[in-house]
Design a protein around this motif. Structure first.
Motif, short mmCIF file in Angstrom:
data_model
loop_
_atom_site.label_atom_id
_atom_site.label_comp_id
_atom_site.label_asym_id
_atom_site.label_seq_id
_atom_site.Cartn_x
_atom_site.Cartn_y
_atom_site.Cartn_z
N ALA A 153 0.84 -1.19 0.00
CA ALA A 153 0.00 0.00 0.00
C ALA A 153 0.88 1.24 0.00
O ALA A 153 1.89 1.30 0.69
CB ALA A 153 -0.93 0.01 1.22
N MET A 154 0.49 2.23 -0.78
CA MET A 154 1.18 3.51 -0.80
C MET A 154 0.13 4.61 -0.86
O MET A 154 -0.97 4.42 -1.39
CB MET A 154 2.16 3.61 -1.97
N ARG A 155 0.46 5.74 -0.30
CA ARG A 155 -0.51 6.84 -0.17
C ARG A 155 0.07 8.12 -0.73
O ARG A 155 1.17 8.53 -0.34
CB ARG A 155 -0.87 7.02 1.31
N LEU A 156 -0.66 8.75 -1.64
CA LEU A 156 -0.23 10.03 -2.18
C LEU A 156 -0.58 11.15 -1.21
O LEU A 156 -1.52 11.04 -0.42
CB LEU A 156 -0.88 10.27 -3.54
N SER A 157 0.18 12.22 -1.28
CA SER A 157 0.02 13.29 -0.28
C SER A 157 -1.28 14.05 -0.42
O SER A 157 -1.75 14.67 0.52
CB SER A 157 1.20 14.25 -0.38
N ARG A 158 -1.88 14.03 -1.60
CA ARG A 158 -3.19 14.65 -1.82
C ARG A 158 -3.83 13.97 -3.02
O ARG A 158 -3.25 13.07 -3.62
CB ARG A 158 -3.07 16.16 -2.06
N ASN A 159 -5.03 14.41 -3.37
CA ASN A 159 -5.74 13.81 -4.49
C ASN A 159 -5.17 14.35 -5.81
O ASN A 159 -5.40 15.50 -6.16
CB ASN A 159 -7.23 14.10 -4.38
N TYR A 160 -4.44 13.49 -6.54
CA TYR A 160 -3.84 13.89 -7.81
C TYR A 160 -4.63 13.44 -9.01
O TYR A 160 -4.43 13.93 -10.11
CB TYR A 160 -2.42 13.33 -7.91
N GLY A 161 -5.53 12.50 -8.84
CA GLY A 161 -6.30 11.99 -9.97
C GLY A 161 -5.91 10.57 -10.32
O GLY A 161 -4.82 10.08 -9.98
N GLN A 162 -6.82 9.88 -11.01
CA GLN A 162 -6.65 8.46 -11.29
C GLN A 162 -5.38 8.16 -12.09
O GLN A 162 -4.61 7.25 -11.73
CB GLN A 162 -7.87 7.95 -12.07
N HIS A 163 -5.13 8.90 -13.16
CA HIS A 163 -3.98 8.58 -14.01
C HIS A 163 -2.67 8.88 -13.30
O HIS A 163 -1.68 8.15 -13.48
CB HIS A 163 -4.08 9.35 -15.32
N ASN A 164 -2.61 9.93 -12.50
CA ASN A 164 -1.40 10.23 -11.74
C ASN A 164 -1.12 9.12 -10.73
O ASN A 164 0.03 8.72 -10.54
CB ASN A 164 -1.54 11.57 -11.03
N ALA A 165 -2.19 8.63 -10.07
CA ALA A 165 -2.02 7.53 -9.12
C ALA A 165 -1.54 6.27 -9.84
O ALA A 165 -0.71 5.51 -9.31
CB ALA A 165 -3.33 7.26 -8.39
N LEU A 166 -2.05 6.02 -11.04
CA LEU A 166 -1.60 4.87 -11.81
C LEU A 166 -0.12 4.97 -12.15
O LEU A 166 0.63 3.99 -12.03
CB LEU A 166 -2.42 4.75 -13.09
N VAL A 167 0.31 6.15 -12.57
CA VAL A 167 1.73 6.35 -12.90
C VAL A 167 2.59 6.07 -11.67
O VAL A 167 3.65 5.42 -11.76
CB VAL A 167 1.97 7.77 -13.44
N ALA A 168 2.14 6.54 -10.50
CA ALA A 168 2.89 6.31 -9.26
C ALA A 168 3.04 4.81 -8.99
O ALA A 168 4.13 4.33 -8.64
CB ALA A 168 2.19 6.99 -8.09
N GLY A 169 1.94 4.06 -9.13
CA GLY A 169 2.00 2.62 -8.87
C GLY A 169 2.82 1.88 -9.91
O GLY A 169 3.59 0.97 -9.57
N ILE A 170 2.68 2.25 -11.17
CA ILE A 170 3.41 1.57 -12.25
C ILE A 170 4.91 1.75 -12.08
O ILE A 170 5.70 0.83 -12.34
CB ILE A 170 2.93 2.10 -13.61
N ARG A 171 5.33 2.91 -11.62
CA ARG A 171 6.76 3.14 -11.43
C ARG A 171 7.33 2.31 -10.27
O ARG A 171 8.54 2.15 -10.17
CB ARG A 171 7.01 4.63 -11.20
N GLU A 172 6.46 1.79 -9.40
CA GLU A 172 6.92 0.94 -8.30
C GLU A 172 6.73 -0.54 -8.58
O GLU A 172 7.09 -1.38 -7.76
CB GLU A 172 6.17 1.31 -7.01
N ALA A 173 6.17 -0.89 -9.75
CA ALA A 173 5.91 -2.29 -10.07
C ALA A 173 7.22 -3.07 -10.21
O ALA A 173 8.19 -2.57 -10.79
CB ALA A 173 5.09 -2.39 -11.36
N ARG A 174 7.22 -4.31 -9.72
CA ARG A 174 8.44 -5.11 -9.71
C ARG A 174 8.46 -6.20 -10.77
O ARG A 174 9.52 -6.76 -11.06
CB ARG A 174 8.60 -5.77 -8.33
N HIS A 175 7.31 -6.54 -11.33
CA HIS A 175 7.23 -7.71 -12.18
C HIS A 175 7.12 -7.35 -13.66
O HIS A 175 6.98 -6.18 -14.03
CB HIS A 175 6.08 -8.60 -11.74
#
Length: 324
Positions: free
Chosen positions: A61-83
């Protein structure tokens, strides 16, 4: 095949537990991780995501500091993907975890990106029409291959994120960014469920706003349209001038044509205002990027006294990250 499932989360405290349970139950040929990206200060959703992180080894689980929007949140998660493969899906249980296998089966060696498209429209007529128009615009104006089949339920090879490592600023669009890395795109028909809890935050207004962001943020097409408008207005002006001269030389004019002058002034004023507005949007976006506005910021997690030794919410490991 090792997969990373990235889920942007917002106001989904009730749906996350059953969603993660269903995701944990599906079997794949390789390893699996589930990244829950909580978009903003939704404490209830963050509490639910944190509990799931503690309960399941495959959940981060990771939490953004404020509401950035769906696509920004997706970019954040994709950049942390390991597989090697990333699957993105919504948090409202409309996307069925059991259909992930359908996406992965379509991800053949000659395909890099697969969209899961519902057999039937998921929304009302107005929003569905707006969605189709937006996708058509993406395909025609931004040259995004297969844009008519776009969906938030995707599976793609993780190396595609290398194509948007320099993506920054507040206006992110994942589908356009993915199109920078590949044209090997396909779609499959999947079953989707009705939303059971709450209402979608992706209203018609938000859809139109997102479409505007995509067009102005990733294409120069509006500037070309302004150029075409200028030629059109100039042609109309020449025709009006010819008419005024014809009336003058034939003696049919009386008082210098107030109607003609007023029409020309209104027409040219409208064209100028449209041109200024479009240029202003582009200049505003250049200014915003020059300010270094982040695509997202990950909030460091507070120490969790309930977490067992060696298992903390992964946002604490990620730390703060600013893409600017």
């Amino acid at each position: 095949m090792d997969i990373s499932v990235v889920i942007p989360c917002y106001r989904s405290a009730e749906t996350l537990p059953p969603l993660v349970e269903r995701l944990a139950a599906i079997t794949t040929d390789g390893r699996k991780e589930i990244l829950l990206v909580v978009d903003g200060g939704d404490r209830a959703t963050w509490a639910a995501a944190s509990r799931l992180d503690r309960r399941h080894d495959e959940v981060r689980a990771m939490r953004l500091s404020r509401n950035y929007g769906q696509h920004n949140a997706l970019v954040a998660g994709i950049r942390e993907a390991r597989h090697e493969v990333v699957v993105t899906m919504d948090d409202d249980l409309q996307h069925r975890p059991e259909e992930i296998g359908t996406l992965l089966a379509a991800l053949t060696p000659d395909v890099d990106l697969v969209y899961g498209v519902a057999a039937e429209e998921e929304h009302g007529a107005a929003r569905s029409l707006a969605s189709r128009l937006a996708k058509s615009g993406l395909e025609r104006l931004l040259r995004v291959p297969g844009a008519r089949q776009l969906s938030a339920f995707r599976a793609f090879r993780t190396f595609l994120r290398d194509g948007f490592t320099e993506l920054r600023g507040p206006h992110a669009c994942l589908d356009v960014a993915l199109s920078w890395g590949t044209t090997s795109v396909t779609s499959v028909t999947v079953r989707m469920d009705e939303r059971e809890h709450g209402r979608s935050g992706y209203t018609l207004r938000m859809l139109l706003r997102h479409t505007l962001n995509m067009v102005l943020g990733y294409s120069a097409a509006p500037l070309r349209l302004v150029t075409y408008l200028g030629f059109l207005v100039g042609l109309i002006g020449v025709l009006l001038l010819g008419r005024v001269l014809w009336l003058y030389f034939t003696g049919e004019t009386t008082v210098a044509g107030f109607t003609t002058v007023a029409s020309m002034v209104a027409l040219f004023s409208a064209a100028q205002m449209i041109a200024v507005g479009v240029l202003g949007e582009y200049i505003g976006r250049i200014h915003a990027n020059g300010l270094g506005l982040p695509t997202y910021v990950v909030r460091p997690a507070e120490p969790d006294p309930e977490a067992p030794q060696g298992k903390q919410v992964t946002a604490a490991v990620v730390g703060q990250r600013v893409d600017a």
